[in-house]
Design a protein around this motif. Sequence first.
Motif, PDB file in Angstrom:
ATOM      1  N   ALA A 180       0.790  -1.259  -0.135  1.00 53.41           N
ATOM      2  CA  ALA A 180      -0.102  -0.051  -0.030  1.00 53.41           C
ATOM      3  C   ALA A 180       0.938   1.231  -0.234  1.00 53.41           C
ATOM      4  O   ALA A 180       0.566   2.032  -0.691  1.00 53.41           O
ATOM      5  N   GLU A 181       1.815   1.219   0.793  1.00 60.42           N
ATOM      6  CA  GLU A 181       2.733   2.468   0.836  1.00 60.42           C
ATOM      7  C   GLU A 181       4.099   1.854   1.683  1.00 60.42           C
ATOM      8  O   GLU A 181       4.036   1.151   2.316  1.00 60.42           O
ATOM      9  N   MET A 182       5.244   2.131   1.154  1.00 67.77           N
ATOM     10  CA  MET A 182       6.479   2.188   1.771  1.00 67.77           C
ATOM     11  C   MET A 182       6.989   3.577   2.309  1.00 67.77           C
ATOM     12  O   MET A 182       6.684   4.618   1.910  1.00 67.77           O
ATOM     13  N   TYR A 183       7.299   3.390   3.540  1.00 70.43           N
ATOM     14  CA  TYR A 183       7.397   4.352   4.677  1.00 70.43           C
ATOM     15  C   TYR A 183       8.922   4.622   5.119  1.00 70.43           C
ATOM     16  O   TYR A 183       9.392   3.310   5.340  1.00 70.43           O
ATOM     17  N   LEU A 184       9.658   5.660   5.260  1.00 70.72           N
ATOM     18  CA  LEU A 184      10.827   5.500   5.694  1.00 70.72           C
ATOM     19  C   LEU A 184      10.849   5.297   7.422  1.00 70.72           C
ATOM     20  O   LEU A 184      10.046   6.227   8.035  1.00 70.72           O
ATOM     21  N   ALA A 185      11.264   4.173   7.799  1.00 70.52           N
ATOM     22  CA  ALA A 185      10.902   3.662   9.352  1.00 70.52           C
ATOM     23  C   ALA A 185      11.438   4.909  10.232  1.00 70.52           C
ATOM     24  O   ALA A 185      10.603   4.847  11.120  1.00 70.52           O
ATOM     25  N   PRO A 186      12.580   5.293  10.127  1.00 64.94           N
ATOM     26  CA  PRO A 186      13.091   6.347  11.105  1.00 64.94           C
ATOM     27  C   PRO A 186      11.986   7.675  11.171  1.00 64.94           C
ATOM     28  O   PRO A 186      11.855   8.087  12.116  1.00 64.94           O
ATOM     29  N   LEU A 187      11.592   8.068   9.942  1.00 61.71           N
ATOM     30  CA  LEU A 187      10.544   9.000  10.006  1.00 61.71           C
ATOM     31  C   LEU A 187       9.298   8.610  10.790  1.00 61.71           C
ATOM     32  O   LEU A 187       8.610   9.570  11.503  1.00 61.71           O
ATOM     33  N   ALA A 188       8.726   7.426  10.296  1.00 62.48           N
ATOM     34  CA  ALA A 188       7.489   6.925  11.089  1.00 62.48           C
ATOM     35  C   ALA A 188       7.637   6.936  12.387  1.00 62.48           C
ATOM     36  O   ALA A 188       6.979   7.155  13.231  1.00 62.48           O
ATOM     37  N   LEU A 189       8.975   6.587  13.036  1.00 60.25           N
ATOM     38  CA  LEU A 189       9.118   6.262  14.277  1.00 60.25           C
ATOM     39  C   LEU A 189       9.048   7.758  15.038  1.00 60.25           C
ATOM     40  O   LEU A 189       8.576   7.820  16.131  1.00 60.25           O
ATOM     41  N   ALA A 190       9.791   8.589  14.337  1.00 59.03           N
ATOM     42  CA  ALA A 190      10.090   9.899  14.947  1.00 59.03           C
ATOM     43  C   ALA A 190       8.638  10.500  15.178  1.00 59.03           C
ATOM     44  O   ALA A 190       8.358  11.337  16.129  1.00 59.03           O
ATOM     45  N   ASP A 191       7.711  10.384  14.043  1.00 62.34           N
ATOM     46  CA  ASP A 191       6.439  11.117  14.076  1.00 62.34           C
ATOM     47  C   ASP A 191       5.632  10.603  15.322  1.00 62.34           C
ATOM     48  O   ASP A 191       4.819  11.207  15.840  1.00 62.34           O
ATOM     49  N   SER A 192       5.972   9.315  15.473  1.00 58.28           N
ATOM     50  CA  SER A 192       5.062   8.596  16.684  1.00 58.28           C
ATOM     51  C   SER A 192       5.555   8.801  18.029  1.00 58.28           C
ATOM     52  O   SER A 192       4.800   8.443  19.174  1.00 58.28           O
ATOM     53  N   VAL A 193       6.982   9.128  18.248  1.00 60.23           N
ATOM     54  CA  VAL A 193       7.436   9.291  19.708  1.00 60.23           C
ATOM     55  C   VAL A 193       7.693  10.497  20.071  1.00 60.23           C
ATOM     56  O   VAL A 193       7.914  10.792  21.106  1.00 60.23           O
ATOM     57  N   LEU A 194       8.111  11.529  18.882  1.00 65.38           N
ATOM     58  CA  LEU A 194       8.470  12.943  19.479  1.00 65.38           C
ATOM     59  C   LEU A 194       7.399  13.607  19.592  1.00 65.38           C
ATOM     60  O   LEU A 194       6.334  13.474  18.877  1.00 65.38           O
ATOM     61  N   THR A 195       7.437  14.607  20.267  1.00 64.45           N
ATOM     62  CA  THR A 195       6.455  15.751  20.563  1.00 64.45           C
ATOM     63  C   THR A 195       6.777  16.768  19.550  1.00 64.45           C
ATOM     64  O   THR A 195       7.825  17.122  19.177  1.00 64.45           O
ATOM     65  N   GLU A 196       5.903  17.962  19.368  1.00 66.74           N
ATOM     66  CA  GLU A 196       5.883  18.834  18.494  1.00 66.74           C
ATOM     67  C   GLU A 196       7.024  19.759  19.014  1.00 66.74           C
ATOM     68  O   GLU A 196       7.778  20.588  18.308  1.00 66.74           O
TER      69      GLU A 196
END
Length: 482
Positions: A180-196
């Motif tokens: 369905a989609e390939m995603y850069l794992a480090p970016l997906a991780l950063a968006d899910s654990v880092l705050t704004e």
Amino acid sequence: MAAKEFIVAIELGSSKMTGIAGQKNLDGSINVLAVVKEPSSSFIRKGVVYNIDKTAQCLTSIVRKLENQLKTGITQVYVGVGGQSIRGVKNVVSKDLPTETIISQDMVIELMDANRNMTYQDQEILDAAVQEYKVGSQFQLDPVGIQANRLEGHFLNILERKSFYRNLNKCFETANINVAEMYLAPLALADSVLTETEKRSGCALVDIGADTTTVSVYSKNILRHLAVIPLGSNNITKDIATLQMEDSDAERMKLKYGSAYTDNNDIDNDLKYSIDSERQIESRKFIEIVEGRMEEIIENVWYQIPSEYYDKLLGGIILTGGGSNMKNIEKAFINHTHVDKIRIAKSITHTINTTNEEIKAKNGMLNTVLGLLVKGDINCAGSAINPNGDLFSSQKQPVHPTADQRPARQATDTPAGVIRTEAEKQKAEEEKRRQQEEEERIKREEELKKKEEEERIRKENSTWNKLKKGILKFGKSIVEEE
């Protein structure tokens, strides 16, 4: 009862491959429906696929096990791309403009396209993170509408070796699994654990995995640096195993006794740790082995952070991954980096509803695959499966367009962090080639018409034509006089 809608994500890790299925709720929370893990160390090394057939078999096994748990077929999956060969490289593209030119969106897209068309030997551009634009002598995040005679784009290109990228695509093709989609794992991780706040004020995300450690540096909400270090928690296990023991015993001792930092005054020189019922090892020797490798990992992490951000990490260092569970790891990072603000991201920021004990443990080991699940927005559910394991329908029918069915998507149309698959790239290239051929055909027709018009004018102005016109004019004048 079979689920009608869910998202499926797969992470290809160095020690294990993980598949997860979940449903998104209106309040943003996620219900995890199924989790499947398979060992992968024999065919994935340092996050990179080395054996296509074995990887394809493992992917097929994970999808089948998820389908059996869900009692529903899976039409497509979300995939995380990471591993040792991924790295960030800065690039600058500039364009001189006529005096007093107002920068348009088309000019910005032209710079982005020029950057995407950069070629690197044996490397594939997976994604390009815009850093800023230099307009004259000023840096801007959005230059559109500003008057200038020069525009300069600064980019961070995320690269991976072409062979590894193709191997990954080949695995899913061999397993006959739609992506369905390939995603850069480090970016997906950063968006899910880092705050704004952390992203904006500046921070470093350190994901300590089994064979690799990924370092992502953010500032002003922009990814500034990305690097993967070929060292992980397995290196500590291997060092312990040099004390003449099996890897399984070394791993057990690491989890039981391992500490990233131990004050010298707290070390009991007479204390010994048991390897098995017959053998023991001095605690000091064990501690020195663990701390020595941990120190190497931390120093490599700090070396990867660009020096201009040393004093700009106001959000601190955020640790995650299985390796972040080691005792006193915060103290070890403070000692070697002199950054006092250290946080361990045990879980993602989204609310997760689950009965799975590993997710409920909140040890950071499933953060990446959960981050990929959060990114999913296309239903991956197919037809229901009957008790005999056969689909009621004779063939799986995707309920949403897959990569092969979508319109060809150009690089500038791709959302940040999303990687175009090999099929998407080929389709985009074919579409681009078709457009170029159409433009060339129109151009040839216009040139032919222009030549025909020039030939007509030339004939009209030729000497014979002029003579002919003169004779006709002379004859006409004589007739008029008569």
